[in-house]
Design a protein around this motif. Sequence first.
Motif, PDB file in Angstrom:
ATOM      1  N   LYS A  41       0.833  -1.194   0.000  1.00  0.00           N
ATOM      2  CA  LYS A  41       0.000   0.000   0.000  1.00  0.00           C
ATOM      3  C   LYS A  41       0.877   1.257   0.000  1.00  0.00           C
ATOM      4  N   ILE A  42       2.109   1.091   0.462  1.00  0.00           N
ATOM      5  CA  ILE A  42       3.036   2.217   0.566  1.00  0.00           C
ATOM      6  C   ILE A  42       4.039   2.217  -0.585  1.00  0.00           C
ATOM      7  N   ASN A  43       4.530   1.035  -0.948  1.00  0.00           N
ATOM      8  CA  ASN A  43       5.578   0.930  -1.964  1.00  0.00           C
ATOM      9  C   ASN A  43       5.262  -0.177  -2.962  1.00  0.00           C
ATOM     10  N   HIS A  44       5.831  -0.055  -4.143  1.00  0.00           N
ATOM     11  CA  HIS A  44       5.793  -1.157  -5.092  1.00  0.00           C
ATOM     12  C   HIS A  44       6.696  -2.274  -4.561  1.00  0.00           C
ATOM     13  N   PRO A  45       6.446  -3.526  -4.952  1.00  0.00           N
ATOM     14  CA  PRO A  45       7.250  -4.653  -4.422  1.00  0.00           C
ATOM     15  C   PRO A  45       8.752  -4.511  -4.637  1.00  0.00           C
ATOM     16  N   ASP A  46       9.157  -3.873  -5.730  1.00  0.00           N
ATOM     17  CA  ASP A  46      10.594  -3.749  -6.007  1.00  0.00           C
ATOM     18  C   ASP A  46      11.313  -2.843  -5.011  1.00  0.00           C
ATOM     19  N   TYR A  47      10.566  -1.973  -4.334  1.00  0.00           N
ATOM     20  CA  TYR A  47      11.198  -1.041  -3.396  1.00  0.00           C
ATOM     21  C   TYR A  47      11.969  -1.794  -2.318  1.00  0.00           C
ATOM     22  N   ALA A  48      11.322  -2.742  -1.667  1.00  0.00           N
ATOM     23  CA  ALA A  48      11.956  -3.476  -0.570  1.00  0.00           C
ATOM     24  C   ALA A  48      13.129  -4.300  -1.070  1.00  0.00           C
ATOM     25  N   ARG A  49      12.997  -4.888  -2.253  1.00  0.00           N
ATOM     26  CA  ARG A  49      14.096  -5.691  -2.798  1.00  0.00           C
ATOM     27  C   ARG A  49      15.311  -4.806  -3.102  1.00  0.00           C
ATOM     28  N   LYS A  50      15.052  -3.648  -3.702  1.00  0.00           N
ATOM     29  CA  LYS A  50      16.143  -2.713  -4.008  1.00  0.00           C
ATOM     30  C   LYS A  50      16.823  -2.244  -2.719  1.00  0.00           C
ATOM     31  N   ARG A  74      21.733   8.658  -7.969  1.00  0.00           N
ATOM     32  CA  ARG A  74      21.155   7.650  -8.868  1.00  0.00           C
ATOM     33  C   ARG A  74      20.427   6.561  -8.069  1.00  0.00           C
ATOM     34  N   PHE A  75      20.967   6.176  -6.946  1.00  0.00           N
ATOM     35  CA  PHE A  75      20.313   5.165  -6.118  1.00  0.00           C
ATOM     36  C   PHE A  75      19.070   5.722  -5.439  1.00  0.00           C
ATOM     37  N   PHE A  76      19.118   6.997  -5.048  1.00  0.00           N
ATOM     38  CA  PHE A  76      17.934   7.627  -4.489  1.00  0.00           C
ATOM     39  C   PHE A  76      16.789   7.594  -5.500  1.00  0.00           C
ATOM     40  N   ILE A  77      17.093   7.950  -6.753  1.00  0.00           N
ATOM     41  CA  ILE A  77      16.072   7.970  -7.807  1.00  0.00           C
ATOM     42  C   ILE A  77      15.491   6.570  -8.015  1.00  0.00           C
ATOM     43  N   SER A  78      16.357   5.562  -7.981  1.00  0.00           N
ATOM     44  CA  SER A  78      15.885   4.191  -8.208  1.00  0.00           C
ATOM     45  C   SER A  78      14.908   3.743  -7.124  1.00  0.00           C
ATOM     46  N   LEU A  79      15.018   4.313  -5.922  1.00  0.00           N
ATOM     47  CA  LEU A  79      14.088   3.976  -4.836  1.00  0.00           C
ATOM     48  C   LEU A  79      12.807   4.810  -4.912  1.00  0.00           C
ATOM     49  N   ILE A  80      12.956   6.081  -5.233  1.00  0.00           N
ATOM     50  CA  ILE A  80      11.794   6.975  -5.262  1.00  0.00           C
ATOM     51  C   ILE A  80      10.745   6.493  -6.259  1.00  0.00           C
ATOM     52  N   PRO A  96      11.511   8.670   3.950  1.00  0.00           N
ATOM     53  CA  PRO A  96      12.876   9.222   3.954  1.00  0.00           C
ATOM     54  C   PRO A  96      13.833   8.280   3.238  1.00  0.00           C
ATOM     55  N   LEU A  97      14.744   8.849   2.502  1.00  0.00           N
ATOM     56  CA  LEU A  97      15.719   8.037   1.769  1.00  0.00           C
ATOM     57  C   LEU A  97      16.794   7.518   2.721  1.00  0.00           C
ATOM     58  N   PRO A  98      17.402   6.387   2.405  1.00  0.00           N
ATOM     59  CA  PRO A  98      18.448   5.850   3.278  1.00  0.00           C
ATOM     60  C   PRO A  98      19.714   6.703   3.226  1.00  0.00           C
ATOM     61  N   ASN A  99      20.548   6.524   4.224  1.00  0.00           N
ATOM     62  CA  ASN A  99      21.824   7.244   4.295  1.00  0.00           C
ATOM     63  C   ASN A  99      22.905   6.379   3.648  1.00  0.00           C
ATOM     64  N   LEU A 100      23.502   6.893   2.579  1.00  0.00           N
ATOM     65  CA  LEU A 100      24.428   6.084   1.782  1.00  0.00           C
ATOM     66  C   LEU A 100      25.900   6.433   1.996  1.00  0.00           C
ATOM     67  N   GLU A 101      26.195   7.257   3.020  1.00  0.00           N
ATOM     68  CA  GLU A 101      27.591   7.671   3.226  1.00  0.00           C
ATOM     69  C   GLU A 101      28.545   6.494   3.416  1.00  0.00           C
ATOM     70  N   THR A 102      28.076   5.447   4.087  1.00  0.00           N
ATOM     71  CA  THR A 102      28.964   4.313   4.360  1.00  0.00           C
ATOM     72  C   THR A 102      28.939   3.275   3.241  1.00  0.00           C
ATOM     73  N   LYS A 103      28.109   3.496   2.220  1.00  0.00           N
ATOM     74  CA  LYS A 103      28.021   2.567   1.097  1.00  0.00           C
ATOM     75  C   LYS A 103      28.857   3.019  -0.093  1.00  0.00           C
ATOM     76  N   PHE A 104      29.023   4.324  -0.246  1.00  0.00           N
ATOM     77  CA  PHE A 104      29.796   4.887  -1.352  1.00  0.00           C
ATOM     78  C   PHE A 104      30.839   5.824  -0.757  1.00  0.00           C
ATOM     79  N   VAL A 105      32.099   5.486  -0.917  1.00  0.00           N
ATOM     80  CA  VAL A 105      33.159   6.253  -0.257  1.00  0.00           C
ATOM     81  C   VAL A 105      34.111   6.851  -1.278  1.00  0.00           C
ATOM     82  N   CYS A 106      34.721   7.940  -0.873  1.00  0.00           N
ATOM     83  CA  CYS A 106      35.664   8.650  -1.728  1.00  0.00           C
ATOM     84  C   CYS A 106      37.084   8.260  -1.314  1.00  0.00           C
ATOM     85  N   ALA A 107      37.808   7.609  -2.236  1.00  0.00           N
ATOM     86  CA  ALA A 107      39.148   7.115  -1.912  1.00  0.00           C
ATOM     87  C   ALA A 107      39.911   6.792  -3.187  1.00  0.00           C
ATOM     88  N   ASN A 108      41.223   6.667  -3.058  1.00  0.00           N
ATOM     89  CA  ASN A 108      42.072   6.267  -4.190  1.00  0.00           C
ATOM     90  C   ASN A 108      42.127   4.743  -4.235  1.00  0.00           C
TER      91      ASN A 108
END
Length: 263
Positions: A41-50, A74-80, A96-108
């Motif tokens: 009722k809140i989300n399409h089924p793919d939301y939870a899987r994503k 891009r990941f935010f859009i895929s959930l929205i 609310p969108l998830p917090n992705l700071e620990t999923k995508f990091v800036c490094a060499n």
Amino acid sequence: TYWYKLQREKVLKELDEVLNHEDKKEREELLDEINDAFDTKINHPDYARKLFLIENCIYGVDIQPIAIQISKLRFFISLIIDQNVDKTKDNFGIRPLPNLETKFVCANTLIPLEKPNGVLISQKVLKLEEEIKTLRHRYFQAKTRTQKLRLQEKDKELRKKLASSLEEDGFSTTASKKISNFDPYDQNASADWFDPEWMFGVKNGFDMVIGNPPYIQLQKNSGALANLYKDKGYETFDRTGDIYTLFYEKGMELLKDAGHLCL
């Protein structure tokens, strides 16, 4: 049903490991989050899987902060797109969108963390690693600024303890400090090293590595790149070669046995 059961079991396991049994409020909030994610009722089924796949299976790294921000967008859009709009609710019913700071990091990606050979990692270090990994899972779904700041402060505290314990185990002060100072919540910083274990909690390699490497001759700009990577242990290194060969080698190194490399 499979995804719901999988997600619920994962959360219950993590809660048992890090929360006191009397802390019922946070337990109930996290379980409510799962129920809402799977509520059609809140989300399409793919939301939870994503959401499950983003939280548990996908990691990203790039040397440029702007690339990390674009990836998160891009990941935010895929959930929205898989959330139902309800104009009678606050924010049109969009969660609310998830917090992705620990999923995508800036490094060499090409500069490894210098780790000593033959060092036995203590149980104390392993426990701290697991605490940090679990805390970052909790941060993924944190909603309020107060909750986020509390988890960030706890993360910083655990990183300091981890650095101290690693030095006791034989890590150099330099390597220990790099781990302690790595702050995934600072969106403008870029680490001059990369290690999937200490940044993501991934110890046994990835099933798949996907990337778009740059194509630059190492001898350009008076050999600046050649000088940077010459002593990093790459078998494919050649001063007159191209940097993309190092990315191929690093990609293979990061894979599990029989993993897939796609560049």
